[in-house]
Motif scaffolding. Structure first.
Motif, PDB file in Angstrom:
ATOM      1  N   ALA A 109      11.575   1.214  -2.561  1.00 28.84           N
ATOM      2  CA  ALA A 109      11.877   2.632  -2.378  1.00 28.84           C
ATOM      3  C   ALA A 109      11.406   3.167  -1.035  1.00 28.84           C
ATOM      4  CB  ALA A 109      11.230   3.444  -3.499  1.00 28.84           C
ATOM      5  N   LEU A 110      10.729   2.325  -0.255  1.00 26.77           N
ATOM      6  CA  LEU A 110      10.121   2.780   0.991  1.00 26.77           C
ATOM      7  C   LEU A 110      11.039   2.502   2.171  1.00 26.77           C
ATOM      8  CD1 LEU A 110       6.527   1.433   0.288  1.00 26.77           C
ATOM      9  CD2 LEU A 110       7.417   3.737  -0.122  1.00 26.77           C
ATOM     10  N   ALA A 111      10.909   3.305   3.193  1.00 26.24           N
ATOM     11  CA  ALA A 111      11.752   3.158   4.377  1.00 26.24           C
ATOM     12  C   ALA A 111      10.935   3.451   5.622  1.00 26.24           C
ATOM     13  CB  ALA A 111      12.951   4.104   4.297  1.00 26.24           C
ATOM     14  N   LEU A 112      11.120   2.632   6.646  1.00 25.54           N
ATOM     15  CA  LEU A 112      10.434   2.861   7.918  1.00 25.54           C
ATOM     16  C   LEU A 112      11.161   3.937   8.710  1.00 25.54           C
ATOM     17  CD1 LEU A 112       9.711  -0.813   9.038  1.00 25.54           C
ATOM     18  CD2 LEU A 112       8.063   0.850   8.197  1.00 25.54           C
ATOM     19  N   SER A 113      10.424   4.901   9.190  1.00 28.20           N
ATOM     20  CA  SER A 113      11.013   5.884  10.091  1.00 28.20           C
ATOM     21  C   SER A 113      11.333   5.206  11.419  1.00 28.20           C
ATOM     22  CB  SER A 113      10.034   7.040  10.319  1.00 28.20           C
ATOM     23  OG  SER A 113       8.888   6.586  11.018  1.00 28.20           O
ATOM     24  N   GLN A 114      12.173   5.840  12.204  1.00 27.66           N
ATOM     25  CA  GLN A 114      12.496   5.260  13.505  1.00 27.66           C
ATOM     26  C   GLN A 114      11.248   5.164  14.376  1.00 27.66           C
ATOM     27  OE1 GLN A 114      15.635   4.001  14.505  1.00 27.66           O
ATOM     28  NE2 GLN A 114      14.254   3.104  16.028  1.00 27.66           N
ATOM     29  N   ALA A 115      10.369   6.146  14.255  1.00 30.19           N
ATOM     30  CA  ALA A 115       9.134   6.118  15.042  1.00 30.19           C
ATOM     31  C   ALA A 115       8.274   4.922  14.671  1.00 30.19           C
ATOM     32  CB  ALA A 115       8.351   7.417  14.828  1.00 30.19           C
ATOM     33  N   ASP A 116       8.190   4.617  13.374  1.00 31.30           N
ATOM     34  CA  ASP A 116       7.383   3.475  12.963  1.00 31.30           C
ATOM     35  C   ASP A 116       8.044   2.146  13.349  1.00 31.30           C
ATOM     36  OD1 ASP A 116       5.198   4.801  12.036  1.00 31.30           O
ATOM     37  OD2 ASP A 116       5.713   4.675   9.909  1.00 31.30           O
ATOM     38  N   GLN A 117       9.365   2.098  13.335  1.00 30.56           N
ATOM     39  CA  GLN A 117      10.034   0.886  13.800  1.00 30.56           C
ATOM     40  C   GLN A 117       9.707   0.622  15.262  1.00 30.56           C
ATOM     41  OE1 GLN A 117      14.266   0.521  12.712  1.00 30.56           O
ATOM     42  NE2 GLN A 117      13.958   2.160  11.210  1.00 30.56           N
ATOM     43  N   LEU A 156     -10.569  -1.130  -2.574  1.00 30.18           N
ATOM     44  CA  LEU A 156      -9.113  -1.012  -2.537  1.00 30.18           C
ATOM     45  C   LEU A 156      -8.724   0.144  -1.630  1.00 30.18           C
ATOM     46  CD1 LEU A 156      -6.477  -2.174  -3.866  1.00 30.18           C
ATOM     47  CD2 LEU A 156      -6.668  -0.282  -5.496  1.00 30.18           C
ATOM     48  N   SER A 157      -8.018  -0.140  -0.535  1.00 31.30           N
ATOM     49  CA  SER A 157      -7.636   0.899   0.429  1.00 31.30           C
ATOM     50  C   SER A 157      -6.209   1.353   0.172  1.00 31.30           C
ATOM     51  CB  SER A 157      -7.769   0.370   1.856  1.00 31.30           C
ATOM     52  OG  SER A 157      -6.874  -0.706   2.088  1.00 31.30           O
ATOM     53  N   VAL A 158      -6.004   2.668   0.266  1.00 33.69           N
ATOM     54  CA  VAL A 158      -4.720   3.265  -0.109  1.00 33.69           C
ATOM     55  C   VAL A 158      -4.194   4.140   1.021  1.00 33.69           C
ATOM     56  CG1 VAL A 158      -3.467   4.604  -1.825  1.00 33.69           C
ATOM     57  CG2 VAL A 158      -5.486   3.289  -2.516  1.00 33.69           C
ATOM     58  N   GLY A 159      -2.992   3.847   1.489  1.00 28.03           N
ATOM     59  CA  GLY A 159      -2.306   4.688   2.456  1.00 28.03           C
ATOM     60  C   GLY A 159      -1.388   5.675   1.760  1.00 28.03           C
ATOM     61  N   ALA A 160      -0.750   6.546   2.544  1.00 28.28           N
ATOM     62  CA  ALA A 160       0.028   7.649   1.980  1.00 28.28           C
ATOM     63  C   ALA A 160       1.494   7.588   2.399  1.00 28.28           C
ATOM     64  CB  ALA A 160      -0.567   8.988   2.405  1.00 28.28           C
ATOM     65  N   THR A 161       2.360   8.010   1.462  1.00 23.20           N
ATOM     66  CA  THR A 161       3.787   8.134   1.728  1.00 23.20           C
ATOM     67  C   THR A 161       4.237   9.557   1.436  1.00 23.20           C
ATOM     68  OG1 THR A 161       4.264   7.359  -0.525  1.00 23.20           O
ATOM     69  CG2 THR A 161       4.289   5.718   1.242  1.00 23.20           C
ATOM     70  N   ASN A 162       5.422   9.900   1.955  1.00 22.37           N
ATOM     71  CA  ASN A 162       5.944  11.250   1.740  1.00 22.37           C
ATOM     72  C   ASN A 162       7.131  11.220   0.781  1.00 22.37           C
ATOM     73  OD1 ASN A 162       8.203  10.420   3.246  1.00 22.37           O
ATOM     74  ND2 ASN A 162       7.475  11.375   5.123  1.00 22.37           N
ATOM     75  N   VAL A 163       7.741  12.378   0.588  1.00 19.30           N
ATOM     76  CA  VAL A 163       8.783  12.521  -0.425  1.00 19.30           C
ATOM     77  C   VAL A 163      10.063  11.774  -0.047  1.00 19.30           C
ATOM     78  CG1 VAL A 163       9.842  14.621   0.508  1.00 19.30           C
ATOM     79  CG2 VAL A 163       9.819  14.250  -1.976  1.00 19.30           C
ATOM     80  N   LEU A 164      10.179  11.355   1.220  1.00 20.50           N
ATOM     81  CA  LEU A 164      11.337  10.567   1.644  1.00 20.50           C
ATOM     82  C   LEU A 164      11.088   9.069   1.517  1.00 20.50           C
ATOM     83  CD1 LEU A 164      12.342  12.555   4.859  1.00 20.50           C
ATOM     84  CD2 LEU A 164      13.281  12.773   2.547  1.00 20.50           C
ATOM     85  N   GLY A 165       9.873   8.696   1.152  1.00 22.20           N
ATOM     86  CA  GLY A 165       9.545   7.288   1.075  1.00 22.20           C
ATOM     87  C   GLY A 165       9.093   6.700   2.391  1.00 22.20           C
ATOM     88  N   ASN A 166       8.883   7.535   3.399  1.00 25.25           N
ATOM     89  CA  ASN A 166       8.337   7.082   4.673  1.00 25.25           C
ATOM     90  C   ASN A 166       6.814   7.097   4.621  1.00 25.25           C
ATOM     91  OD1 ASN A 166      10.784   9.210   6.221  1.00 25.25           O
ATOM     92  ND2 ASN A 166      11.003   7.035   5.792  1.00 25.25           N
ATOM     93  N   ARG A 167       6.185   6.429   5.581  1.00 27.84           N
ATOM     94  CA  ARG A 167       4.752   6.588   5.753  1.00 27.84           C
ATOM     95  C   ARG A 167       4.477   8.032   6.148  1.00 27.84           C
ATOM     96  NH1 ARG A 167       1.253   6.667  10.176  1.00 27.84           N
ATOM     97  NH2 ARG A 167       3.035   6.337  11.566  1.00 27.84           N
TER      98      ARG A 167
END
Length: 717
Positions: A650-658, A534-545
């Motif tokens: 609860a997650l949101a893509l940053s403009q950079a990730d978009q 099971l692979s797990v990525g990380a998010t920050n306090v804003l809900g972004n990657r």
């Protein structure tokens, strides 16, 4: 980018070896190895896929002789003597250009030497010291700044049914020395190819792998996987941003842990930092505790130094039953597979095993780390810069506008971060099971679960596939429910993969969780990319990657991993290791927090990485398993529920990730190597075009409440 430059090492200890059987066929292996290397370049095989490597010209490795008697006072580490001897030779030789080499220890036996220029005859002669056993090439994958040391050791697996005698006989025909069979494994040996050296060892592994009865053969690379704490951003102010003393936090009387530091642990309940109407960006552990806190579940933590006597961990450490088979001498609270010493039972000198029964920091390790930490506190700016002249020079080159104070503060951050990072295993364990027991402290996702400490990293981030293979087999043999591997960036390795597949096949209830990696690349790292892991990525306090988190191919779910590069409060608060009294012997105790610490001694730290999103998920799995008392649900069912109850809401893509997604979508979701991203795991293949949320977050942010509820509903049917 600053390289890892701060050195620490242990005295070398004796190794446990077998008997060599050199025969005439050894010359054939050596000749074949040289031929393949010349024709095909540098590579090794991963399930018949060639993993290409390049030799570094700016770095060489040395292996020290095992006996510590070569030091002048029996206390000076070998790497320090080599650093001094190389510096002196450069200063006093004719033609010396004033550029010094930097020696960085790697575990107990090795050190990395950063050369100011490419290796030439002058530096080669200087490395021929009486206490140096051998010089070894250092490789890396193309376009990566990693250190992969090539020794004469290989891991060789035989087809099922091959007897021990037949295996040894075949290896002997090619002059290959059996060091020992790998423990907690089947048909797998650690061997030494005595008749080849240098990069020819790669080709020798390929030739061995093609022999009848041999399933695979892989170099036992010594890799350096440092666990650095990212220095805070001091570019704008020139001052490190220190966290407030969080120990003054007002207790939350309505909390299930009223005296704890839970209000600072946003990954468990983000309402303290993101009040309504903002969505929750945590794993909803607090609400899940109303149902379970993870009792009767054991999670193995395979990692670096694990200080299980931390006040928030000591009551949760798992005691290995005396009745287990293959019990190791002195085994009680896990095992240290990074240690090269031979441990024997107190009452049976014949009962011995390689390694150590204690995963905590040893007196020798403290003796080597203590001076570096104390210098950051007791020395003035000028004194500190002088004490670490080579590193100070490189900081000056990278930050030419910095004042002396700014350079010294930056240097302090690096030194303290690297020392704190040696306790990466303690950090991981704290995220999973910390329990403050009615006292002030941190809380884990599953505070009533237990953890089995399993150490595989030596100081300096040193790790080998052989150590990890044994550690995984050991954890499975101790019948744990979950294995957490907060490690990524390892070279793809067939031997390690086969071991993972073996333990998963033998125990359909066992869940292995691994961090997706901090390379911010399309495709999770190895071993997280393995099927069944099971692979797990990380998010920050804003809900972004989190900016460092890898994504795309192979990503299953995400959980809070934090970001501390600009402020410590954005990190994951967990148990630290520098509180150990030995660090502070002989000096006045600090009065303020420093680096990633929340308190002056480092009992608690705020950190970042997929290394901490993975244990958050391991903790959620512990909660899930605890409500399935009869273990009606196997691994596949648990993992499916975890993904089905995860959510992107609860997650949101940053403009950079978009924008990043638009680039990748335009280039095509193809195989490894396609512009603009590469996959470092060695596992690649077609990737279908998927929604951007899935691309960056997998199935979504894990939800402990919904996952526990779903398990209860199914297990009660």
């Amino acid at each position: 980018m600053l390289k890892r430059l701060l050195p620490w090492i242990l005295m070398a200890t004796g190794s446990f070896v077998g008997i060599t059987h050199p025969l005439a066929m050894a010359n054939e292996l050596s000749l074949l190895a040289q031929t393949v290397e010349q024709e095909d370049g540098l590579y090794y095989n991963f399930y018949d896929q060639q993993i290409s490597l390049v030799e570094r010209s700016d770095q060489i490795a040395v292996e020290f002789k095992p006996a510590p008697t070569f030091t002048r006072d029996n206390s000076e580490p070998a790497y320090l003597r080599l650093q001094r001897d190389l510096t002196a030779a450069n200063q006093f030789s004719r033609g010396g250009d004033g550029a010094a080499a930097t020696v960085k220890p790697l575990g107990e036996r090795y050190a990395l030497v950063d050369l100011p220029n490419a290796l030439d005859e002058r530096w080669a002669q200087r490395l021929k010291q009486s206490y140096v056993q051998a010089t070894l090439p250092v490789l890396s994958r193309e376009d990566m700044t990693e250190s992969i040391v090539v020794t004469q050791e290989l891991v060789v697996s035989f087809e099922p049914g091959t007897s021990d005698g037949a295996a040894r006989s075949l290896l002997a025909q090619y002059g290959v020395e059996v060091i020992r069979p790998l423990r907690f494994s089947e048909g797998r040996y650690l061997v030494r190819a005595n008749n080849v050296s240098g990069t020819a060892v790669l080709a020798a592994a390929t030739q061995l792998g093609n022999l009848p009865s041999i399933q695979s053969a892989t170099p036992n690379f010594v890799q350096s996987i440092p666990f650095n704490v990212a220095p805070l951003d001091i570019l704008s102010t020139g001052e490190p941003q220190q966290s407030n003393d969080g120990l003054d936090t007002v207790p939350d009387e309505d909390s299930p842990f009223p005296n704890s530091l839970l209000p600072l642990q946003w990954h468990l309940n983000s309402r303290a930092v993101r009040p309504r109407p903002y969505p929750r960006v945590d794993v909803r552990a607090v609400e899940a505790w109303e149902t379970t806190q993870g009792d009767d579940v054991v999670v193995a933590v395979i990692d670096s130094l694990i200080q299980w006597d931390h006040p928030d961990l000591v009551d949760q450490v798992y005691t290995v039953p005396a009745s287990v088979t293959d019990r190791l001498p002195g085994e009680e609270y896990g095992w240290d597979f990074s240690n090269q010493a031979v441990t024997c039972a107190a009452d049976d000198s014949e009962n011995c095993a390689l390694g150590d029964a204690d995963t905590r920091i040893s007196d020798d390790e403290l003796a080597h780390l203590r001076p570096h930490l104390q210098r950051t506190i007791t020395l003035s700016d000028g004194e500190l810069l002088a004490a670490y002249g080579s590193l100070a020079e490189q900081i000056a080159q990278v930050k030419p506008t910095f004042s002396e104070k700014q350079r010294a503060d930056f240097l302090r951050q690096i030194i303290r971060g690297e020392i704190g990072g040696e306790f990466h295993g303690t950090w991981s364990a704290g995220v999973i099971v910390a329990n403050p027991a009615d006292r002030q402290g941190v809380v884990g996702v599953a505070p009533d679960a237990q953890f089995l400490p399993v150490r595989v990293f030596g100081l300096g981030g040193e790790i080998t596939a052989a150590a990890l293979i044994e550690a995984i087999g050991y954890a499975a043999a101790r019948d744990v429910d979950v294995i957490n591997m907060s490690l990524g960036g390892l070279l793809p390795d067939q031997e390690l993969s086969d071991q993972v597949f073996r333990v998963l096949d033998q125990d359909p209830d066992l869940v292995i969780v691994a961090s997706a990696g901090n390379s911010q690349l399309d495709g999770v790292s190895f071993p997280a990319a393995l099927p069944g892991v099971l692979s797990v990525g990380a998010t920050n306090v804003l809900g972004n990657r989190s900016y460092y988190s890898s994504y795309g191919a192979g990503l299953d779910v995400v959980a809070p991993g934090g970001e501390t590069n600009r402020e410590q409060a954005g990190g994951i608060l967990t148990a630290g290791g520098t509180w150990v009294p030995g660090f502070w012997r002989g000096i006045e105790l600090p009065q303020e927090s420093w680096s990633s610490t929340l308190d002056p001694l480092g009992l608690y730290v705020q950190v970042q990485g997929t290394s901490f999103s993975a244990p958050a998920v391991s903790g959620v799995l512990a909660l899930m398993r605890s409500v399935d008392g009869a273990q009606q649900l196997g691994r596949d069912e648990l993992v499916a529920i975890l993904g089905q109850t995860a959510d992107h809401g609860a997650l949101a893509l940053s403009q950079a990730d978009q924008n990043r997604y638009r680039l990748q979508a335009a280039a095509g979701f193809g195989t490894a190597g396609d512009f603009p991203f590469v996959r470092p795991s060695g596992i690649s293949g077609p990737v279908e075009a998927i929604a951007p949320e899935v691309y960056f977050f997998g199935q979504g942010l894990v939800d402990a409440v919904d996952a526990v509820g779903a398990v209860m509903e199914l297990s009660q049917r």
